[in-house]
Structure formats: structure tokens, C-alpha cells
Design an enzyme around this catalytic site. Sequence first.
Site, mmCIF file in Angstrom:
data_model
loop_
_atom_site.group_PDB
_atom_site.id
_atom_site.type_symbol
_atom_site.label_atom_id
_atom_site.label_comp_id
_atom_site.label_asym_id
_atom_site.label_seq_id
_atom_site.Cartn_x
_atom_site.Cartn_y
_atom_site.Cartn_z
ATOM 1 N N ASN A 20 0.801 -1.224 -0.074
ATOM 2 C CA ASN A 20 -0.064 -0.107 0.139
ATOM 3 C C ASN A 20 1.055 1.438 0.031
ATOM 4 O OD1 ASN A 20 0.530 1.032 2.546
ATOM 5 N ND2 ASN A 20 -0.398 -0.952 3.366
ATOM 6 N N ASN A 69 -8.075 -7.834 9.707
ATOM 7 C CA ASN A 69 -8.187 -8.485 8.354
ATOM 8 C C ASN A 69 -8.103 -9.872 8.597
ATOM 9 O OD1 ASN A 69 -5.695 -5.956 7.522
ATOM 10 N ND2 ASN A 69 -7.714 -5.903 6.883
ATOM 11 N N ARG A 88 0.323 -11.466 2.337
ATOM 12 C CA ARG A 88 -0.343 -11.669 3.508
ATOM 13 C C ARG A 88 -1.214 -13.181 3.775
ATOM 14 N NH1 ARG A 88 -3.260 -6.881 6.274
ATOM 15 N NH2 ARG A 88 -3.270 -8.450 7.955
ATOM 16 N N ARG A 137 -8.950 -3.932 -2.481
ATOM 17 C CA ARG A 137 -8.526 -5.365 -1.750
ATOM 18 C C ARG A 137 -9.703 -5.987 -1.941
ATOM 19 N NH1 ARG A 137 -4.154 -5.071 1.690
ATOM 20 N NH2 ARG A 137 -2.619 -3.536 0.985
ATOM 21 N N HIS A 166 -8.226 0.192 2.629
ATOM 22 C CA HIS A 166 -9.416 -0.684 3.337
ATOM 23 C C HIS A 166 -10.469 0.478 3.730
ATOM 24 C CE1 HIS A 166 -6.432 -3.958 4.408
ATOM 25 N NE2 HIS A 166 -7.420 -4.454 3.864
ATOM 26 N N ASP A 168 -11.865 0.668 6.464
ATOM 27 C CA ASP A 168 -11.772 1.177 7.854
ATOM 28 C C ASP A 168 -10.494 2.317 8.085
ATOM 29 O OD1 ASP A 168 -9.099 -0.396 7.931
ATOM 30 O OD2 ASP A 168 -9.724 -1.627 9.493
ATOM 31 N N ALA A 256 2.998 0.970 7.992
ATOM 32 C CA ALA A 256 2.712 -0.239 7.360
ATOM 33 C C ALA A 256 0.977 0.010 6.837
ATOM 34 C CB ALA A 256 2.654 -1.569 8.334
ATOM 35 N N CYS A 262 -7.493 -1.115 12.778
ATOM 36 C CA CYS A 262 -6.542 -2.115 12.265
ATOM 37 C C CYS A 262 -6.199 -3.246 13.087
ATOM 38 C CB CYS A 262 -5.360 -1.790 11.227
ATOM 39 S SG CYS A 262 -5.844 -0.554 9.885
#
Length: 279
Positions: A20, A69, A88, A137, A166, A168, A256, A262
Site C-alpha cells: 500500500n 483483516n 499476507r 482489496r 481498506h 476502515d 505499514a 486495524c
Amino acid sequence: MTDRYLMCAPDHFTVAYAINPWMKGNIAKDNRDMALRQWSALHGMLTRAAQVQVMPSAPGVPDMVFTANAGLVLESRVVLSRFRHVERQAEEAHFERWFRQQGMEVLRLPPELRFEGAGDALLDRGQPLLWLGHGHRSESACAPLLQQMLDIEVEPLRLVDPRFYHLDTCFCPLEGGYLIYYPAAFDAASRERIHARIPAERRIAVISADAAAFACNAVNTGHYVFLNRASAILVKELRSRGFIPRQTPLGEFMKAGGAAKCLTLKLNEARLAPARSVA
Ligand code: ARG
């Protein structure tokens, strides 16, 4: 009822790759001690307001600290994530094992669909409704399937700014049907859908400085709203609606691309009753 959250110990957290825009230029630039201090401060604050379960971290999956996530929880079921980026994907097995150990029923979407759990799928706090962010995503094709699997109406929202990849990161439903959000992160049709479902007096639109400080990436339990940073305007907006904002710096995790929300996954997600229409 006291809320319950899942966090993952940050022992293996680092910025090891860039998936990202926040991670670009930050590879290996994180400070381990500072990250641990910031995570512990959030954990400590949240522990005073809610129950927090901590799962062990694992080597080789530095982003596993972002438990939002892991999946989408509703009652005793969880729809497991299927990550878009290979970096991930190894987290999925760790999260699945943890959910099963808790006795939760683990559901899965078809293998070709990407879905990043409570990073993109957020339950409204005022009506029985699931908001689904897509465009970066998770895929919009998840919407009808989630609706069917969980028997809840799903409202898809298209995300258009790569910094807010994302849902959120730019949208946070609050108790009582309030919402903090950053309008510019959505396309016009999605903004209209938000406006159609949430009355103006319940919407708190943040300025770009707050959005960039991850103010929408907030954890709301009861009256408390835990977040990285909020401008004086946002603090006032929240207080005037009865919320108590609590700021705790999370800059190491922002390298990150994540902050307070998150780093947590709410585990007690109840099904809301439909609003009673006035006869
Ligand atoms: N580096 C992680 C990623 O890009 C950050 C995830 C943040 N989580 C969130 N729920 N927004 O996937």
C-alpha cells in the site's frame, strides 16, 4: 455489555514489503521498541474499557498484527479473509486456527474472491447493515454472497483513493448510528449511498488532515473512541455527540498503513434489530 477484541502481539511486526502507498519508502524503517510501546499503550487503554484477547504472532507474517483483516465476525460465525497479496496469505491459516480454537464457525467465500475481513466489511451500529468497501482489496462480488451467507443487507462502497485502500481507513460506524468518514475516499455514487442511509446529523465528515492521520481508523467501545490523532475540530464534533475521544500515537504502524482499528478485531458482533417504523 463489555466489548471483546482480538489483538495480535507485535513481536514480528516490521515493514518488510510495500503493498500500500504508506509502506513505500518505509521498508525496514520501523522502530521495534517504539512499535511495541505504541501497541502496548493501545492495548492498555482498550483493556480498561473492554476485554482484549491477544493471539501469538508468527514469524514471516509481519502484518498479522492487523487483526482487523482476519475475517468478518457476526455472532458466533466468522467469514475468513482471503488476502489479495501473497505477502499476507500465510496469515489465513493462523487466523483460522485461532477462530476454531474459540469454537467459532468458520465460513469461506469461493476461492477466486478476494476479501479482507473487517478491514473492508464494517457493521453499521444503528441498523442491521453491513458496509463493504471494494476497489482496492476486497471484491464487490463478495457483497451478494455475504448477504446470503450472513442474512444481512450489504451496501457496497467503492474506494477511489489508494491511500485509503481498506474501508476502515476512511469510514468508522459509531454506536448510536453515527459515522466518522472521509468523503473524498469514495466515488460520488457511494457517497450518495452513505447519505441515503445515514442522516446528516449523524455523519461526521473529517478534513483531509484527520484522514491522513488515520482518525477514521478508530476503535469505538461504548462512549470511547480510540484513535491515533484527532484535530481540535474532530475532538469537538465527537464530544458534542457524547463520545470521549482518546488519542494514542500509532505512527510506527502507520508506516505499514494501519492504526488503532486495524490493530483490533471486535469479537462480539451482535445482529441489530431492524428499526421499528412508527405506526
Ligand atoms: N500492511 C497492511 C496491508 O497493507 C496494513 C493493513 C491495515 N489493516 C486495516 N484493516 N486497514 O494489508
